[in-house]
Design a protein around this motif. Structure first.
Motif, PDB file in Angstrom:
ATOM      1  N   ASP A  30     -10.413  17.271  39.069  1.00 51.52           N
ATOM      2  CA  ASP A  30     -11.163  17.897  37.977  1.00 51.52           C
ATOM      3  C   ASP A  30     -12.497  17.193  37.750  1.00 51.52           C
ATOM      4  OD1 ASP A  30      -9.170  19.726  37.617  1.00 51.52           O
ATOM      5  OD2 ASP A  30      -8.151  18.574  36.049  1.00 51.52           O
ATOM      6  N   TYR A  31     -12.511  15.881  37.904  1.00 54.09           N
ATOM      7  CA  TYR A  31     -13.762  15.156  37.713  1.00 54.09           C
ATOM      8  C   TYR A  31     -14.779  15.512  38.797  1.00 54.09           C
ATOM      9  CZ  TYR A  31     -17.042  11.322  37.029  1.00 54.09           C
ATOM     10  OH  TYR A  31     -18.178  10.589  36.816  1.00 54.09           O
ATOM     11  N   MET A  32     -14.312  15.716  40.016  1.00 49.10           N
ATOM     12  CA  MET A  32     -15.224  16.135  41.081  1.00 49.10           C
ATOM     13  C   MET A  32     -15.799  17.519  40.782  1.00 49.10           C
ATOM     14  SD  MET A  32     -13.034  14.723  44.358  1.00 49.10           S
ATOM     15  CE  MET A  32     -14.186  15.408  45.540  1.00 49.10           C
ATOM     16  N   ASP A  33     -14.953  18.430  40.294  1.00 44.16           N
ATOM     17  CA  ASP A  33     -15.463  19.749  39.901  1.00 44.16           C
ATOM     18  C   ASP A  33     -16.441  19.636  38.738  1.00 44.16           C
ATOM     19  OD1 ASP A  33     -13.844  20.745  41.860  1.00 44.16           O
ATOM     20  OD2 ASP A  33     -12.214  21.307  40.494  1.00 44.16           O
ATOM     21  N   TYR A  34     -16.136  18.726  37.812  1.00 44.73           N
ATOM     22  CA  TYR A  34     -17.009  18.529  36.651  1.00 44.73           C
ATOM     23  C   TYR A  34     -18.380  18.013  37.082  1.00 44.73           C
ATOM     24  CZ  TYR A  34     -18.721  16.449  32.299  1.00 44.73           C
ATOM     25  OH  TYR A  34     -19.485  16.093  31.225  1.00 44.73           O
ATOM     26  N   GLN A  35     -18.400  17.118  38.061  1.00 44.25           N
ATOM     27  CA  GLN A  35     -19.677  16.617  38.559  1.00 44.25           C
ATOM     28  C   GLN A  35     -20.487  17.730  39.220  1.00 44.25           C
ATOM     29  OE1 GLN A  35     -18.513  13.281  41.058  1.00 44.25           O
ATOM     30  NE2 GLN A  35     -19.348  11.849  39.561  1.00 44.25           N
ATOM     31  N   GLN A  36     -19.818  18.594  39.955  1.00 41.74           N
ATOM     32  CA  GLN A  36     -20.534  19.704  40.588  1.00 41.74           C
ATOM     33  C   GLN A  36     -21.119  20.644  39.545  1.00 41.74           C
ATOM     34  OE1 GLN A  36     -17.930  21.583  43.377  1.00 41.74           O
ATOM     35  NE2 GLN A  36     -17.831  19.803  44.747  1.00 41.74           N
ATOM     36  N   LEU A  37     -20.370  20.880  38.477  1.00 36.67           N
ATOM     37  CA  LEU A  37     -20.897  21.739  37.419  1.00 36.67           C
ATOM     38  C   LEU A  37     -22.083  21.092  36.716  1.00 36.67           C
ATOM     39  CD1 LEU A  37     -17.584  23.098  35.829  1.00 36.67           C
ATOM     40  CD2 LEU A  37     -19.198  24.337  37.282  1.00 36.67           C
ATOM     41  N   GLN A  38     -22.036  19.765  36.545  1.00 34.75           N
ATOM     42  CA  GLN A  38     -23.150  19.078  35.908  1.00 34.75           C
ATOM     43  C   GLN A  38     -24.408  19.107  36.777  1.00 34.75           C
ATOM     44  OE1 GLN A  38     -23.381  17.719  32.832  1.00 34.75           O
ATOM     45  NE2 GLN A  38     -21.345  18.536  32.375  1.00 34.75           N
ATOM     46  N   THR A  55     -21.885  11.163  24.944  1.00 38.02           N
ATOM     47  CA  THR A  55     -21.050  12.338  25.174  1.00 38.02           C
ATOM     48  C   THR A  55     -19.588  11.912  25.268  1.00 38.02           C
ATOM     49  OG1 THR A  55     -22.849  13.380  26.382  1.00 38.02           O
ATOM     50  CG2 THR A  55     -20.636  14.284  26.707  1.00 38.02           C
ATOM     51  N   PRO A  56     -18.686  12.564  24.529  1.00 42.96           N
ATOM     52  CA  PRO A  56     -17.275  12.177  24.602  1.00 42.96           C
ATOM     53  C   PRO A  56     -16.692  12.470  25.977  1.00 42.96           C
ATOM     54  CG  PRO A  56     -17.535  14.203  23.345  1.00 42.96           C
ATOM     55  CD  PRO A  56     -18.918  13.680  23.596  1.00 42.96           C
ATOM     56  N   ALA A  57     -15.557  11.867  26.247  1.00 46.75           N
ATOM     57  CA  ALA A  57     -14.903  12.064  27.539  1.00 46.75           C
ATOM     58  C   ALA A  57     -14.513  13.525  27.700  1.00 46.75           C
ATOM     59  CB  ALA A  57     -13.669  11.182  27.630  1.00 46.75           C
ATOM     60  N   PRO A  58     -14.629  14.049  28.908  1.00 44.58           N
ATOM     61  CA  PRO A  58     -14.250  15.448  29.125  1.00 44.58           C
ATOM     62  C   PRO A  58     -12.787  15.683  28.775  1.00 44.58           C
ATOM     63  CG  PRO A  58     -15.495  14.586  30.990  1.00 44.58           C
ATOM     64  CD  PRO A  58     -15.178  13.425  30.111  1.00 44.58           C
ATOM     65  N   PHE A  59     -12.467  16.941  28.602  1.00 54.43           N
ATOM     66  CA  PHE A  59     -11.111  17.292  28.186  1.00 54.43           C
ATOM     67  C   PHE A  59     -10.083  16.907  29.236  1.00 54.43           C
ATOM     68  CE2 PHE A  59      -7.663  20.424  28.442  1.00 54.43           C
ATOM     69  CZ  PHE A  59      -7.035  20.172  27.235  1.00 54.43           C
ATOM     70  N   PHE A  60     -10.428  17.068  30.521  1.00 50.29           N
ATOM     71  CA  PHE A  60      -9.434  16.774  31.558  1.00 50.29           C
ATOM     72  C   PHE A  60      -9.100  15.281  31.599  1.00 50.29           C
ATOM     73  CE2 PHE A  60     -13.600  16.750  33.613  1.00 50.29           C
ATOM     74  CZ  PHE A  60     -13.616  15.529  34.246  1.00 50.29           C
ATOM     75  N   VAL A  61     -10.067  14.414  31.216  1.00 48.76           N
ATOM     76  CA  VAL A  61      -9.774  12.984  31.167  1.00 48.76           C
ATOM     77  C   VAL A  61      -8.819  12.686  30.015  1.00 48.76           C
ATOM     78  CG1 VAL A  61     -10.771  10.693  30.889  1.00 48.76           C
ATOM     79  CG2 VAL A  61     -11.983  12.419  32.226  1.00 48.76           C
ATOM     80  N   ARG A  62      -9.115  13.244  28.842  1.00 47.95           N
ATOM     81  CA  ARG A  62      -8.224  13.026  27.695  1.00 47.95           C
ATOM     82  C   ARG A  62      -6.847  13.609  27.955  1.00 47.95           C
ATOM     83  NH1 ARG A  62     -12.837  15.080  25.100  1.00 47.95           N
ATOM     84  NH2 ARG A  62     -11.686  16.978  24.545  1.00 47.95           N
TER      85      ARG A  62
END
Length: 305
Positions: A30-38, A55-62
């Motif tokens: 999910d973090y790799m996908d999040y980086q691509q979206l960013q 910026t708070p931690a993304p939802f998938f991290v929490r």
């Protein structure tokens, strides 16, 4: 278009991993996908989105952290000390196919490309196969490192358990360590006090006895060393005398040979010079009187002189 199902872009390992490993694997994906979206701009005229430090931690991290707290690896999220029963998540490696020397697409590489497009596709196939072999080697190294880390963890866990057992076996010195109020004049408390005093006296007597035994043993060792040193000195003198007599006999033997006669005396023997053997080292369990040993050694040395 984006895939309609999450499973369409997620692969599964042949061996089911433990829940902590699955959670962390999903979070990394999910973090790799999040980086691509960013990194993907929403509009060509807008700059790339860069997250601010606040910026708070993304939802998938929490979500992954919350899920990890309900698994067997929840102890990793607490500040309490680790225990020997806190086993880390196990990684189950799966079998890797061997890396072949020959390419699996050798039958395709045998054809000569008919166009520039075919040449590009053939080169892309070679690069893809090379990346696949490189990833396979990296996976084998990662699995080997995981196995070695597991061996280290097992030894550390065993040592931690042994330390906990030693700490658990230590008994307190308090007479009644349950924290409850006691009558000082009670029979049980008085009995415990008497037993504690007797135990302390016994321990003190044993300590004095061990100290006396150490001193006596040190005295016996000193006497033993002196006696052996005297024996070595005497043996050295007697060996020197033996060497002198042997040299004289050799001279007599040469003269007798020249005169064609027998030597006037036989060749000296070392056993006739009274070479003494060293005394055995006293043991710690020997409780003989050191003064008696001194008198015996002195009398023995006097008779040998």
């Amino acid at each position: 278009m984006a895939p309609s199902l999450e499973s369409s872009t997620r692969g599964t390992l042949p061996i089911q991993q433990s829940s902590p490993v699955r959670l962390m694997t999903g979070m990394i994906s999910d973090y790799m996908d999040y980086q691509q979206l960013q990194m993907r701009p929403m509009d060509e005229d807008l700059p790339l989105a860069t997250p601010s430090p606040s910026t708070p931690a993304p939802f998938f991290v929490r979500s992954a952290v919350d899920g990890l707290s309900s698994t067997s690896a929840s102890f990793l999220l607490t500040s309490s000390p680790l225990k020997s029963t806190s086993a880390p998540p196990t990684f189950k490696p799966y079998t890797l196919s061997p890396i072949k020397n020959d390419s699996r697409y050798s039958h395709l590489f045998g054809f000569a490309p008919q166009s520039a497009r075919e040449a590009e596709l053939m080169q892309a196939l070679r690069e893809s196969e090379s990346r696949d072999n490189s990833r396979k080697r990296s996976m084998a190294e990662m699995q080997a490192s995981t196995v070695l880390a597991g061996m280290y963890t097992n030894r550390a866990q065993a040592q931690l358990q042994a330390a906990e057992e030693r700490k658990r076996r230590k008994t307190g010195k308090r007479k009644m360590g349950d924290g409850k109020a006691k009558y000082f004049s009670g029979d049980d408390f008085y009995r415990l006090c008497v037993e504690d005093d007797e135990k302390k006296e016994q321990e003190a007597a044993e300590k004095l006895k061990r100290a006396a035994d150490r001193e006596a043993h040190a005295s016996r060792l000193a006497t033993w060393q002196e006696a052996n040193e005297a024996i070595r000195t005497k043996n050295a003198e007697r060996r020197a005398e033996y060497s002198t007599d042997v040299a004289s006999w050799e001279t007599e033997k040469a003269a007798a040979k020249a005169e064609k006669r027998r030597p006037n005396w036989p060749k000296p023997k070392l056993a006739d010079y009274g070479i003494e053997t060293l005394l055995p080292k006293p043991k710690k369990g020997d409780h003989d009187d050191p003064e008696e040993e001194d008198s015996d050694d002195q009398s023995g040395n006097g008779s040998e002189d």
